[in-house]
Design an enzyme around this catalytic site. Structure first.
Site, PDB file in Angstrom:
ATOM      1  N   ARG A  21      19.849 -16.774 -30.854  1.00 15.70           N
ATOM      2  CA  ARG A  21      19.523 -16.049 -29.625  1.00 15.70           C
ATOM      3  C   ARG A  21      20.743 -15.563 -28.842  1.00 15.70           C
ATOM      4  NH1 ARG A  21      14.568 -19.672 -27.105  1.00 15.70           N
ATOM      5  NH2 ARG A  21      13.097 -19.120 -28.739  1.00 15.70           N
ATOM      6  N   ALA A  42       6.377 -31.770 -18.764  1.00 10.98           N
ATOM      7  CA  ALA A  42       7.099 -32.999 -18.438  1.00 10.98           C
ATOM      8  C   ALA A  42       6.374 -33.765 -17.330  1.00 10.98           C
ATOM      9  CB  ALA A  42       8.538 -32.681 -18.019  1.00 10.98           C
ATOM     10  N   SER A  93      12.068 -26.682 -26.464  1.00 15.66           N
ATOM     11  CA  SER A  93      11.869 -26.902 -25.022  1.00 15.66           C
ATOM     12  C   SER A  93      10.558 -27.628 -24.756  1.00 15.66           C
ATOM     13  CB  SER A  93      11.920 -25.587 -24.258  1.00 15.66           C
ATOM     14  OG  SER A  93      10.881 -24.738 -24.663  1.00 15.66           O
ATOM     15  N   GLY A 108       5.937 -31.581  -9.900  1.00 12.16           N
ATOM     16  CA  GLY A 108       5.823 -30.656 -11.033  1.00 12.16           C
ATOM     17  C   GLY A 108       4.745 -31.135 -11.989  1.00 12.16           C
ATOM     18  N   GLU A 163      13.010 -29.530 -18.302  1.00 11.40           N
ATOM     19  CA  GLU A 163      14.059 -28.525 -18.101  1.00 11.40           C
ATOM     20  C   GLU A 163      14.864 -28.784 -16.825  1.00 11.40           C
ATOM     21  OE1 GLU A 163      12.535 -24.526 -18.486  1.00 11.40           O
ATOM     22  OE2 GLU A 163      14.469 -23.611 -18.021  1.00 11.40           O
ATOM     23  N   HIS A 204      17.260 -14.562 -23.444  1.00 15.34           N
ATOM     24  CA  HIS A 204      16.431 -14.338 -24.633  1.00 15.34           C
ATOM     25  C   HIS A 204      16.554 -12.892 -25.100  1.00 15.34           C
ATOM     26  CE1 HIS A 204      13.056 -14.479 -27.345  1.00 15.34           C
ATOM     27  NE2 HIS A 204      12.965 -15.770 -27.157  1.00 15.34           N
ATOM     28  N   HIS A 259      16.181 -16.699 -19.433  1.00 13.31           N
ATOM     29  CA  HIS A 259      15.049 -17.418 -19.997  1.00 13.31           C
ATOM     30  C   HIS A 259      15.055 -18.916 -19.697  1.00 13.31           C
ATOM     31  CE1 HIS A 259      11.827 -18.234 -22.728  1.00 13.31           C
ATOM     32  NE2 HIS A 259      12.570 -18.829 -23.627  1.00 13.31           N
TER      33      HIS A 259
END
Lengths: 640, 247
Positions: A332, A46, A442, A42, A427, A268, A403
């Site tokens: 939210r 991050a 986030s 990834g 995440e 969301h 979301h």
């Protein structure tokens, strides 16, 4: 049920834990670092920040992403901003206050020590990103500018227009490419991880498929880091990118990594509604729109007039009615759930009756069009681009969409999973946000994990790996894993049914959204589990994938991802069913107050559920991490 | 509505490609261009044919992964719009649409409309960054940057790296892409001190990747989804010449 999880939280007062850890953590000398290899899967905030930081320290890093360039990872799409306790506004912010807001926002279902560390490291991130050349918004004086965001009473959000995620990601992408230039990072774009390889119980490598050639490759290392993001795309219609998936963490789960709170998904509230069966994506509109927009539906569910023709007294401004203190700025989860209630009652608007109005007419009258253009001009033009509707003349139509995954791989204080040598950051892990994530946290968590936490904790692990030689990719465990991956792909190709992976995905997504989305019930979840098992069976028998595995084959890629969704979907429902309380984004209709608010049960459910794979998607084992609050006392989360 | 498509099909980078014709009868105006291709692909797959491969990911105009030539125009007829944000209401019932990959020597075709743009990554790798390690950063407010400079740097930093500028240029030049990064970092005090080294490295890399020279036709800015200004190119040329003389 077991309770054997070792969180490795350091002793001492909350504010000293991270310092204590850093003081005691083992080190690797610069000479030895170049002998050690790390795989990072990834390249979002991050992954890129971790890979760049580790390479700068002298480790050899292999960085993987399925996109055609590391710069495309979905961190790029975050709009609003990134929180940090700098207290530049002198408005009473502090590390403790930020920690408390995050903990409360998460409905007291996160691990105190991790959440505190997130707030503690936040200021460093702003320094780092600024030094990289991230063009944050500035005051005319030249100092950094802040704005406020949902769920808090101070201004601690830093932003770069409506493209904060893009700019932060480009900063870490550039740091990563700088290390590619030094030769410390080998980059594998358009590579998808298909399995994790364990040798003697430790994570020692991955099997990856080169998506351009179809070649299945083996990669070994001394440790593996998964930074593969969230899996909200399981709902099919979501704010996520088309390629976002659960496969890397799910396949690691099947090799022994526990999966925590998988059903906690943030939905969301301000996204564009679905307009037809063909729709592939629900675009998110920044929730800053709720600062001046008023949300309403017609009082009469048989209403046929256009929005502007419905008189004031026949409109229900339901958020202002139900939550007079916060009104349209309710958090939210509450805003999304209220919208769904109205839609379910048949009061939805638009052709498919699946949206609510977001109305700017009062703000336009009060402040004039110029002010609204200045505040939201880019969002209004984005809305026009997608819907061809001029929101200066009539209300926008919005609806909730899946979301963010608060759940993910269970990790300890060091961000290591239950598999030694396997780390999960951003995440992809579960640790910091509890049952609901606050806006602008986030990007922060992804960066803090990658830049400031992992470089210490991974090194602590690697210190004991110095004596171990490079991983041998001819080890029988690699043979076994590669064979299994190839066999799975051959299976997909040989099925030759008549339903595409995407068609299965759409059915699964709508089932989950309906029964394991904004509100859940025992009856619905049990039914969903039954339906998912049925669908999984059909998937095995009736999937169609054209072509073969030795070429570019996007249908084959999708089949693998949907196969994993079919399995974790059941675990999400099992997780939601087992948790007989409501907290944050997890709303069980059986557990609500008289006013219809979430009813938490601290006596019985003050824990994180860490699920263990047990041979079959239908027989998971529950492990509990009890949450102990040493510093704060959980309170009822009220926004009235 | 009914749409006729002529789509470039090419099995791999070695094979010869060509246009293939398809007709869709049930295209909705609200569909995005890529959702129209999704619809075609479901039909192809159900017939056991290989779907049209194309690049895409976020589908909200920010990741930069999508991008095809639509009737000869990068990202299609709308200005400042990526392919994923283009909707079928921009077309009429009965229209014929030509769809091709972005074409440039530095963007080899991977399959159908999918291309390899790693050449753009290589340009960034050669110097498109500030050389700062994690942990070295000073307190953020010790580097004041006026609002005006920060906003100007942002205008250049907004590039999404899609490659439409290259595809629109008759010389296949990557000057707009390269100059946008050079300008962003040159405008900011954090990046300024490395400009001389950076601009030479990045311009050399651009040539090495096989991109052509810029002849100031300004076609790139016209098709850029982010409206990145050609003035960035002027600044790059100025900085490049200055570096060559001073180095």
């Amino acid at each position: 049920m077991k309770n054997s999880l070792n969180t490795k939280i350091p002793e001492g007062p909350l504010s000293e834990k991270w310092n204590t850890y850093k003081k005691k953590a083992k080190l690797v000398s610069p000479n030895n670092r170049k002998k050690l290899e790390v795989i990072v899967v990834g390249t979002g905030l991050a992954g890129a920040s971790a890979a760049a930081s580790l390479a700068e320290m002298g480790y050899n890093v292999k960085s993987f992403c399925f996109q055609d360039s590391p710069r495309r990872a979905h961190s790029v799409a975050a709009q609003g901003g990134v929180n940090a306790a700098k207290n530049y506004k002198n408005d009473g912010d502090s590390v403790f206050r930020m920690f408390y807001d995050t903990l409360k926002g998460g409905d007291f279902r996160s691990r105190e020590a991790n959440t505190y560390r997130l707030a503690e490291c936040s200021a460093n991130l702003i320094d780092q990103a600024t030094a990289q050349g991230v063009p944050f918004a500035r005051e005319y004086s030249g100092y950094l500018r802040n704005r406020s965001f949902g769920g808090v009473q101070v201004s601690r959000t830093f932003y770069a227009r409506g493209q904060t995620g893009q700019q932060l990601l480009l900063g870490s992408y550039q740091a990563l490419m700088r290390q590619v230039n030094t030769g410390k990072v080998s980059l594998y774009a358009r590579h998808e991880m298909l399995d994790l390889v364990l040798i003697d119980g430790k994570a020692k490598g991955i099997i990856a498929r080169n998506l351009d050639t179809g070649n299945v490759e083996r990669h070994g290392a001394h440790a593996v880091v998964l930074a593969t993001g969230g899996f909200g795309k399981i709902y099919y219609l979501s704010t996520l990118a088309m390629g976002c998936n659960v496969s890397a963490i799910w396949r690691a789960h099947k090799k022994g990594a526990f999966m925590a709170n998988p059903s906690w998904t943030q939905i969301h509230p301000t996204c564009l509604p679905q307009s037809g069966e063909y729709q592939s994506k629900l675009t998110l509109m920044s929730e800053s729109l709720r600062n001046d927009g008023r949300i309403w539906v017609p009082k009469d569910k048989n209403e046929t007039r256009k929005a502007n023709d419905i008189p004031e007294e026949e409109r229900d401004y339901y958020l202002e009615r139900k939550y007079p203190a916060f009104g349209n700025l309710a958090p939210r989860d509450i805003a999304s759930r209220s919208a769904k209630e109205q839609i379910d009652e048949g009061k939805g608007v638009g052709e498919l009756k699946n949206a609510v109005y977001l109305d700017f007419s009062r703000a336009l009258k009060e402040y004039g069009k110029d002010v609204i253009v200045e505040r939201y001009g880019n969002l209004f033009s984005m809305y026009k681009k997608i819907t061809d509707i001029d929101a200066y003349l009539e209300p926008m139509k919005i609806s909730p969409a899946a979301h963010f995954s608060m759940g993910g791989l269970w990790v300890d204080y060091e961000l290591m999973t239950t598999i030694p040598g396997l780390f999960a950051i951003g995440e992809a892990n579960f640790s910091d946000h509890g049952a609901n994530r606050l806006g602008a946290n986030s990007l922060l968590q992804a960066c803090v994990d990658g830049y400031f936490v992992l470089p210490y904790t991974l090194q602590n692990f690697l210190a004991d790996e110095i004596k171990n030689p490079k991983t041998d990719i001819n080890h029988p465990e690699f043979d076994k894993a590669e064979e299994a991956v190839k066999k799975q792909m051959e299976g997909f190709l040989a099925t030759k049914g008549n339903k595409t992976a995407e068609e299965f995905h759409k059915v699964l997504g709508s089932e989950l959204y309906d029964k394991c989305g904004l509100s859940r019930s025992k009856e619905g979840l049990e039914k969903a589990i039954e339906n998912i098992r049925e669908l999984r069976k059909e998937f095995k028998e009736n999937l169609i994938v054209p072509g073969d595995a030795s070429e570019v084959n996007s249908e084959l890629e999708k089949a693998g991802r949907v196969a994993d969704y079919m399995e974790i979907a059941e675990l999400m429902c099992v997780d939601a069913l087992q948790r007989e309380e409501s907290c944050g984004a997890h709303f069980r209709i059986e557990y609500q107050t008289e006013e219809g608010e979430a009813k938490r049960d601290d006596a019985n459910f003050c824990y994180s559920s860490a699920w263990e794979w047990n041979k079959d998607p239908s027989t998971p084992i529950l492990n509990k991490e009890n949450l102990t609050f040493e510093t704060v006392t959980p309170s009822v989360r009220s926004y009235k | 509505m009914k749409i006729h498509l002529k789509i470039w099909r090419q099995k791999d980078s070695q094979s010869k490609g060509g246009f293939k014709e398809y007709t869709l009868d049930d295209v909705h105006q609200e569909m995005s261009f890529l959702e129209m291709l999704d619809t075609l692909n479901i039909k192809l797959v159900k017939k056991g044919e290989h779907p049209v491969e194309f690049d895409h990911d976020c589908r909200e105009g920010i990741c930069g992964q999508c991008g095809v030539m639509i009737n000869g125009i990068a990202h299609g007829p709308l200005k400042n719009t990526t392919t994923c944000q283009l909707h079928m209401r921009s077309f009429k019932d009965g229209d014929t649409i030509y769809v091709e990959p972005f074409k440039a020597a530095a963007f080899p075709v991977v399959r159908d409309l999918k291309i390899n743009r790693s050449s753009l990554d290589h340009i960034i790798t050669s110097g498109g960054y500030v050389s700062v390690d994690t942990g070295q950063a000073p307190e953020a407010n010790t580097i004041p940057i006026t609002n005006e400079i920060a906003e100007a740097a942002f205008d250049s930093a907004a590039c999404i790296g899609c490659g439409a500028c290259v595809a629109s240029c008759k010389n296949s030049s990557a000057a707009l892409f390269t100059s946008a990064k050079i300008t962003q970092l040159e405008l900011l005090p954090q990046g300024k001190k490395e400009t001389r080294k950076r601009v030479v490295a990045m311009v050399n890399q651009m040539e090495e990747e096989g991109f052509g020279h810029c002849t100031n036709t300004e076609a790139c800015q016209v098709e850029c989804p982010e409206d990145i200004s050609v003035l960035n190119i002027a600044r790059m040329n100025y900085e490049y010449n200055k570096s060559k003389i001073l180095n």
